[in-house]
Enzyme design. Structure first.
Site: not given
Length: 282
Positions: A90, A133, A136, A156
């Protein structure tokens, strides 16, 4: 930002709203591939940011996928990035100033899950980094093919936060608790070969052949009945949510339902006639 084609894009309270559905894209590239233009190829297109997943990219990706899902001529979707990065995570610059209140009010990241609601099969072609992300997003797809240089990870923990788009949930369902826990708590990535060994990816290809090979699989899937493909995808996904007994019941009901379709009749008759079936999506 998105560039509207005779339409408008409004932003209110940091959420995007569309009037119409025909959009030109900036953070993704959408192409139709295959001899019948029946494969959608979506390429994440933020090369300078290693395809980090900013809000505008996600909005574009959602819009493209929803549009493709309504297109009867598209049989499968391939989602890829660059040879260097599928998506490095992200966008940290976007996230850095957010508060708990911001995340809650905006339902931050929650809308990413729309990818899993798409009925057409989505195949991720992952070269380079698929971190946070990006990992994911790949796991939201139905099948993952990897290039030899692929790296998957949930880093993360190194940023003082936790996965938020399925890294602690889909990863466990894909590879089991021990491996998922190691990846989430250490933040260390795994390479393509390790990802294949633990079942996160299906196949590995040379970097320059990955998209080509993924398109071949997409073309094969697109040659079957779209109706039956959607039903089969739904049945496999149900296994994540249901007990074995409930899942078997769901599977049988779906199997029985195919006997109400013209494509089931055509598929079996073609097999008996020793010819290729002519599916009509009915």
């Amino acid at each position: 930002m998105l560039i509207p084609r005779a339409l408008q894009l409004f932003k209110s309270n940091k959420s995007y709203y569309f009037i119409g559905s025909i959009m030109q894209y900036h953070d993704i590239i959408y192409e139709k591939k295959g001899p019948n233009s029946n494969i959608a190829l979506i390429t994440l297109n933020r090369p300078k940011a290693l395809n980090s997943l900013c809000d505008s990219l996600i909005v574009e990706l959602m819009d493209a996928c929803k549009s493709i899902d309504k297109d009867p001529n598209i049989g499968a979707i391939v989602l890829t990035g660059s040879t260097k990065a599928f998506a490095a995570g992200a966008d940290i610059k976007e996230m850095n100033q957010k508060s708990f209140t911001d995340c809650t009010k905006e339902r931050f990241i929650e809308r990413w899950d729309i990818i899993t609601d798409i009925r057409k099969p989505i195949i991720a072609a992952v070269n380079g980094f698929a971190l946070g992300g990006g990992c994911e997003l790949a796991m939201m797809c139905d099948i993952i093919y990897a290039g030899e240089n692929a790296k998957f990870g949930q880093p993360e923990i190194k940023l003082g936060t936790t996965p938020g788009a399925g890294g602690s949930q889909r990863l466990v369902r894909s590879v089991g608790k021990s491996v998922a826990m190691e990846m989430v708590l250490s933040g260390e990535p795994i390479n393509a070969q390790q990802a294949k060994e633990i079942g996160l990816v299906s196949k590995i290809f040379p970097v320059d052949k990955l998209v080509e090979e993924t398109l071949k699989l997409a073309q094969k899937i697109a040659g079957f009945s779209p109706l039956i493909v959607a039903m089969a995808k739904e049945a496999v996904n149900a296994a994540y949510e249901l007990s074995l007994k409930e899942g078997m019941r769901f599977e049988r009901k779906g199997f029985y339902a195919t006997f109400a379709t013209s494509d089931r009749k055509e598929g079996m008759q073609a097999f008996l006639d020793k010819r290729e079936p002519r599916f009509t999506n009915s």
